[in-house]
Design an enzyme around this catalytic site. Structure first.
Site, short mmCIF file in Angstrom:
data_model
loop_
_atom_site.label_atom_id
_atom_site.label_comp_id
_atom_site.label_asym_id
_atom_site.label_seq_id
_atom_site.Cartn_x
_atom_site.Cartn_y
_atom_site.Cartn_z
N SER A 140 0.84 -1.19 0.00
CA SER A 140 0.00 0.00 0.00
C SER A 140 0.89 1.26 0.00
CB SER A 140 -0.95 -0.06 1.20
OG SER A 140 -2.06 0.78 1.03
N ASP A 243 -9.34 -6.45 -4.72
CA ASP A 243 -8.92 -5.34 -3.85
C ASP A 243 -9.92 -4.19 -3.98
OD1 ASP A 243 -7.68 -3.15 -2.61
OD2 ASP A 243 -5.68 -3.80 -3.20
N HIS A 271 -7.16 -6.41 -0.50
CA HIS A 271 -6.04 -5.52 -0.22
C HIS A 271 -5.00 -6.19 0.68
CE1 HIS A 271 -4.24 -1.59 -0.54
NE2 HIS A 271 -4.17 -1.43 0.77
#
Length: 292
Positions: A140, A243, A271
Site C-alpha cells: 500500500s 482489492d 487488499h
C-alpha cells in the site's frame, strides 16, 4: 486460515451515494500494538533515524529483506506472517514508520513528499542495522515508498516486491478515500484497536492522510509514475483482483512502467492478500527473491 495469534482481521462496510463500496480487510490491526512485541528468536528495538526514533523488529538470518507498512500500519501488524515465515530464509526487518505504531513521538504528519521521507527513513534504518544492500517489500503506502527507495538508492536495493500500491491518484481513487474518511462510519471492531494506538489523534490523523491524497490529485495526481522507468531492481508486482481500495489498473501501470517487472495476480485476493493467503504469498516471494 489462522494467522499470527495477535493479528485481528478487520472489516468495514460503507455506503456512498450512487454506489456502495464494501471495504473488507483494508487493514490488519493488532489490539496490543501499543506495547513492544517480539517473537521467539526475533529482536525489537529503536534506532535513531533522521532525527526520530524508529521502532523495528528483526527476525531470521540470510539476505536482508526490509518490509514497508501501509497507512496507519506497523511492521508487526502489517507483516506478521512474513516475519514469522520468511525468517527461515531471510533476515526480515519490519519497522513502524515515523509517527505510526511504536515510532511515536513524533505524531504522524503528511507533508508533501511524506512517502519519499519514509523511504529515506527505511534506507537510513537499514544502514544503522548494518545492511549495505537488501531486498525491499512494500504494501500500500509502503509499496509507494518502496518505489522511491529503489530509485533514490539503487545500489542498495537488490530486488523489489510491491503490492497494493498506486503510482497516481485518480478520480475513482478519491471516491474510495472519501468512503473511509469519517470514523463514525467505521465499525467498532475496526476503530477501537486503532484508538488504542492513536487515541484522540486517530480522526485528525486519518483526515490528514485523506487530505494528502486529495492534494496529490489536485496537483495532477502523479506520485511516482514518472519514476517507474528508473527502477533498476528486478521487480515482482502482486495484486488481488478483488482489492476494494486499489483498482487493478494501478498494478498494471506499475508492472508496465518498471522495465522487466512481473505481475502476479491473486484472483480471490483483496487488499490484504499477503495476510489472507500468507502461505501462497510467502512462497511466491521466497522463490522470487531466491532466484538468480
Amino acid at each position: 486460515r489462522t494467522h499470527h495469534g495477535s493479528l485481528m482481521q478487520t472489516m468495514l462496510a460503507v455506503t456512498v451515494t450512487r454506489r456502495s463500496f464494501c471495504i473488507r480487510n483494508f487493514f490488519s490491526i493488532c489490539p496490543s500494538a501499543s506495547r513492544t512485541m517480539s517473537s521467539e528468536a526475533g529482536t525489537t528495538g529503536k534506532a535513531a533515524v533522521n532525527g526520530v526514533d524508529i521502532h523495528y523488529e528483526v527476525k531470521g538470518s540470510g539476505p536482508a529483506l526490509v518490509c514497508l507498512p501501509g497507512a496507519l500500519g506497523s511492521g508487526r501488524t502489517d507483516f506478521g506472517p512474513q516475519l514469522d515465515n520468511l525468517c527461515e530464509h531471510f533476515t526480515v526487518v519490519a519497522f513502524d514508520p515515523r509517527g505510526y505504531g511504536l515510532s511515536q513521538p513524533p505524531k504522524r504528519d503528511f507533508p508533501a513528499g511524506f512517502l519519499e521521507r519514509d523511504c529515506d527513513d527505511a534506507a537510513a534504518l537499514m544502514r544503522a542495522l548494518g545492511h549495505a544492500s537488501y531486498h525491499v517489500m512494500g504494501w500500500s503506502d509502503g509499496a509507494n515508498s518502496a518505489v522511491f527507495l529503489a530509485t533514490k538508492y539503487p545500489s542498495e536495493v537488490e530486488k523489489l516486491v510491491l503490492f497494493g500500491g498506486n503510482p497516481t491518484v485518480e478520480e475513482d481513487d478519491l471516491e474510495l478515500y472519501k468512503a473511509t474518511a469519517d470514523l463514525s462510519q467505521w465499525s467498532a471492531r475496526m476503530r477501537e484497536p486503532l484508538e488504542r494506538i492513536y487515541g484522540a489523534y486517530l480522526q485528525p490523523l486519518w483526515t490528514q492522510w485523506n487530505d494528502s491524497m486529495m492534494a496529490i490529485h489536485a496537483q495532477g495526481g502523479n506520485i511516482y509514475k514518472d519514476r517507474l522507468c528508473d527502477v533498476a531492481a528486478p521487480t515482482l508486482v502482486v495484486h488481488g483482483d478483488k482489492d476494494p481500495m486499489v483498482p487493478l489498473g494501478h498494478a498494471y501501470a506499475i508492472a508496465h512502467g518498471i522495465p522487466g517487472a512481473r505481475l502476479q495476480r491473486f484472483p480471490a485476493g483483496k487488499h490484504n492478500l499477503h495476510l489472507r493467503f500468507a502461505d501462497e504469498f510467502n512462497k511466491l516471494v521466497r522463490e522470487f527473491l531466491s532466484s538468480s
